[in-house]
Scaffold this active site. Structure first.
Site, PDB file in Angstrom:
ATOM      1  N   LYS A  13      34.383   8.426  98.353  1.00 32.82           N
ATOM      2  CA  LYS A  13      34.167   7.941  99.724  1.00 32.82           C
ATOM      3  C   LYS A  13      33.629   9.062 100.620  1.00 32.82           C
ATOM      4  O   LYS A  13      32.636   8.879 101.323  1.00 32.82           O
ATOM      5  CB  LYS A  13      35.479   7.377 100.320  1.00 32.82           C
ATOM      6  N   ARG A  88      43.870   0.946 105.162  1.00 31.61           N
ATOM      7  CA  ARG A  88      44.545   1.081 103.873  1.00 31.61           C
ATOM      8  C   ARG A  88      45.645   0.047 103.701  1.00 31.61           C
ATOM      9  O   ARG A  88      46.283   0.025 102.634  1.00 31.61           O
ATOM     10  CB  ARG A  88      45.177   2.476 103.773  1.00 31.61           C
ATOM     11  N   ARG A 127      38.572  18.547  92.324  1.00 32.21           N
ATOM     12  CA  ARG A 127      38.096  18.504  93.714  1.00 32.21           C
ATOM     13  C   ARG A 127      38.462  19.785  94.461  1.00 32.21           C
ATOM     14  O   ARG A 127      39.585  20.258  94.389  1.00 32.21           O
ATOM     15  CB  ARG A 127      38.711  17.302  94.445  1.00 32.21           C
ATOM     16  N   ARG A 160      43.331  20.667  97.745  1.00 35.66           N
ATOM     17  CA  ARG A 160      44.311  19.953  98.573  1.00 35.66           C
ATOM     18  C   ARG A 160      45.660  19.915  97.870  1.00 35.66           C
ATOM     19  O   ARG A 160      45.723  19.685  96.659  1.00 35.66           O
ATOM     20  CB  ARG A 160      43.826  18.523  98.820  1.00 35.66           C
ATOM     21  N   ARG A 171      49.840   8.484  94.588  1.00 39.69           N
ATOM     22  CA  ARG A 171      48.782   7.949  95.451  1.00 39.69           C
ATOM     23  C   ARG A 171      48.085   6.755  94.806  1.00 39.69           C
ATOM     24  O   ARG A 171      47.718   5.800  95.487  1.00 39.69           O
ATOM     25  CB  ARG A 171      47.764   9.055  95.782  1.00 39.69           C
TER      26      ARG A 171
HETATM   27  P1  ADP Z   1      41.839  10.205  99.467  1.00 40.59           P
HETATM   28  O1  ADP Z   1      40.903  11.334  99.226  1.00 40.59           O
HETATM   29  O2  ADP Z   1      42.929  10.076  98.486  1.00 40.59           O
HETATM   30  O3  ADP Z   1      41.150   8.914  99.695  1.00 40.59           O
HETATM   31  P2  ADP Z   1      42.513  10.746 102.275  1.00 40.59           P
HETATM   32  O4  ADP Z   1      41.960  12.062 102.601  1.00 40.59           O
HETATM   33  O5  ADP Z   1      41.800   9.540 102.764  1.00 40.59           O
HETATM   34  O6  ADP Z   1      42.727  10.646 100.705  1.00 40.59           O
HETATM   35  O7  ADP Z   1      44.021  10.648 102.762  1.00 40.59           O
HETATM   36  C1  ADP Z   1      44.977  11.664 102.494  1.00 40.59           C
HETATM   37  C2  ADP Z   1      46.356  11.187 102.911  1.00 40.59           C
HETATM   38  O8  ADP Z   1      46.354  10.930 104.341  1.00 40.59           O
HETATM   39  C3  ADP Z   1      46.815   9.882 102.284  1.00 40.59           C
HETATM   40  O9  ADP Z   1      47.422  10.072 101.023  1.00 40.59           O
HETATM   41  C4  ADP Z   1      47.809   9.368 103.348  1.00 40.59           C
HETATM   42  O10 ADP Z   1      49.046  10.064 103.259  1.00 40.59           O
HETATM   43  C5  ADP Z   1      47.141   9.785 104.644  1.00 40.59           C
HETATM   44  N1  ADP Z   1      46.232   8.725 105.159  1.00 40.59           N
HETATM   45  C6  ADP Z   1      44.880   8.800 105.299  1.00 40.59           C
HETATM   46  N2  ADP Z   1      44.376   7.662 105.793  1.00 40.59           N
HETATM   47  C7  ADP Z   1      45.444   6.822 105.971  1.00 40.59           C
HETATM   48  C8  ADP Z   1      45.575   5.485 106.431  1.00 40.59           C
HETATM   49  N3  ADP Z   1      44.493   4.755 106.806  1.00 40.59           N
HETATM   50  N4  ADP Z   1      46.823   4.964 106.485  1.00 40.59           N
HETATM   51  C9  ADP Z   1      47.894   5.673 106.120  1.00 40.59           C
HETATM   52  N5  ADP Z   1      47.842   6.921 105.654  1.00 40.59           N
HETATM   53  C10 ADP Z   1      46.627   7.514 105.582  1.00 40.59           C
HETATM   54  P1  ADP Z   2      37.373  10.263  98.147  1.00 40.79           P
HETATM   55  O1  ADP Z   2      36.884  10.638  99.517  1.00 40.79           O
HETATM   56  O2  ADP Z   2      37.095   8.825  97.803  1.00 40.79           O
HETATM   57  O3  ADP Z   2      38.801  10.648  97.899  1.00 40.79           O
HETATM   58  P2  ADP Z   2      35.605  12.427  97.233  1.00 40.79           P
HETATM   59  O4  ADP Z   2      34.285  12.085  97.852  1.00 40.79           O
HETATM   60  O5  ADP Z   2      36.389  13.549  97.796  1.00 40.79           O
HETATM   61  O6  ADP Z   2      36.514  11.099  97.103  1.00 40.79           O
HETATM   62  O7  ADP Z   2      35.314  12.711  95.692  1.00 40.79           O
HETATM   63  C1  ADP Z   2      36.368  13.134  94.805  1.00 40.79           C
HETATM   64  C2  ADP Z   2      35.850  14.244  93.882  1.00 40.79           C
HETATM   65  O8  ADP Z   2      34.880  13.699  92.980  1.00 40.79           O
HETATM   66  C3  ADP Z   2      35.142  15.383  94.620  1.00 40.79           C
HETATM   67  O9  ADP Z   2      35.446  16.592  93.962  1.00 40.79           O
HETATM   68  C4  ADP Z   2      33.644  15.034  94.487  1.00 40.79           C
HETATM   69  O10 ADP Z   2      32.835  16.211  94.471  1.00 40.79           O
HETATM   70  C5  ADP Z   2      33.600  14.321  93.137  1.00 40.79           C
HETATM   71  N1  ADP Z   2      32.596  13.246  93.054  1.00 40.79           N
HETATM   72  C6  ADP Z   2      32.170  12.426  94.051  1.00 40.79           C
HETATM   73  N2  ADP Z   2      31.235  11.558  93.597  1.00 40.79           N
HETATM   74  C7  ADP Z   2      31.094  11.813  92.263  1.00 40.79           C
HETATM   75  C8  ADP Z   2      30.269  11.256  91.225  1.00 40.79           C
HETATM   76  N3  ADP Z   2      29.443  10.237  91.454  1.00 40.79           N
HETATM   77  N4  ADP Z   2      30.388  11.787  89.990  1.00 40.79           N
HETATM   78  C9  ADP Z   2      31.229  12.809  89.735  1.00 40.79           C
HETATM   79  N5  ADP Z   2      32.024  13.382  90.678  1.00 40.79           N
HETATM   80  C10 ADP Z   2      31.961  12.895  91.929  1.00 40.79           C
END
Ligand code: ADP
Ligand code: ADP
Ligand code: ZN
Length: 214
Positions: A13, A88, A127, A160, A171
């Protein structure tokens, strides 16, 4: 263009949000990034959110809705936005649609990145992100030009705390139970676009761009 980027943790994302920001000139609204900023700054909100984030649980709907409502009201969201990591839960989705409805707006598309569990674990374990500007990388799949150093600003890369294996498992469970049901929610409202999320990052960008012009 009012967009939601949807998918499990590690689906890509944040990675794809960057492309949407540049292509459509709309801001990325990442609740995860905003919450991490609050935790780092030690604000009262950050103190409340910190413990649950470390465990991989969801921060309360009240807290998250407060920060999103405030952010959406800012001027730079007038021409659209890309929500990343929000909503979420079903109550968050209902509240979002109410907030938008008040100002005569609605979500145009929900881009759902489809990635299986095995790939997610690989992505999250490798990551890394820049400690200063937040840009995301992957040790194997999207490495920086110089190991450990951000291409954009030259700061160090960090992992992270919630990308540790036990927390990742929690998660994923939370995602299946509380967040995955939003797919049916948005499908029934006819705004869901499912995009296969595996393959090179640029190919996924192209799939998203194609889905948005349909
Ligand atoms: P991911 O990379 O797993 O998608 P995020 O960076 O979006 O993770 O979120 C990290 C953490 O922040 C989540 O595990 C949760 O604890 C909190 N968080 C983020 N967005 C939300 C949301 N919309 N509602 C509740 N908790 C959230
Ligand atoms: P989210 O925001 O959904 O939690 P991220 O964008 O942080 O996910 O991506 C998670 C990890 O996967 C990061 O280390 C990113 O560089 C890697 N990644 C993202 N897109 C791809 C892809 N298409 N193929 C392989 N690795 C990817
Ligand atoms: Zn940087």
């Amino acid at each position: 263009m009012n967009l939601i980027l949807f998918g499990p943790p590690g689906a890509g994302k944040g990675t794809q949000a960057q492309f949407l920001v540049e292509t459509y000139r709309i801001p990325q609204i990442s609740t995860g990034d905003m919450l991490r900023t609050a935790v780092k700054a030690g604000t009262p909100l950050g103190v409340k959110a910190q413990e649950i984030m470390i465990q991989g649980g969801l921060v309360s709907d009240d807290i998250v809705l407060g920060i999103v409502a405030e952010r959406l009201a800012q001027d730079d969201c007038a021409a659209g936005f890309v929500l990343d990591g929000f909503p979420r839960t079903i109550p968050q989705a209902d509240a979002l649609s109410a907030i938008l409805k008040q100002v005569g707006r609605a979500i145009d598309h929900v881009i759902s990145l489809e990635v299986d569990g095995e790939e997610i674990v690989k992505r999250l374990s490798g990551r890394r992100s820049c400690s200063s500007c937040g840009k995301g990388y992957h040790l194997a799949f999207d490495p920086p030009l110089r190991a450990g150093v951000c291409d954009v600003c030259g700061s160090g890369l960090v992992q992270r705390a919630d990308d540790q294996e036990e927390t990742v498992r929690n998660r994923l469970l939370v995602y299946e139970q509380q967040t995955a049901p939003l797919k049916d929610y948005y499908r029934s409202r006819q705004v869901l676009c499912s995009i296969p999320g595996i393959g090179p990052i640029v190919e996924i960008q192209q799939r998203i761009a194609a889905a948005l012009v349909e």
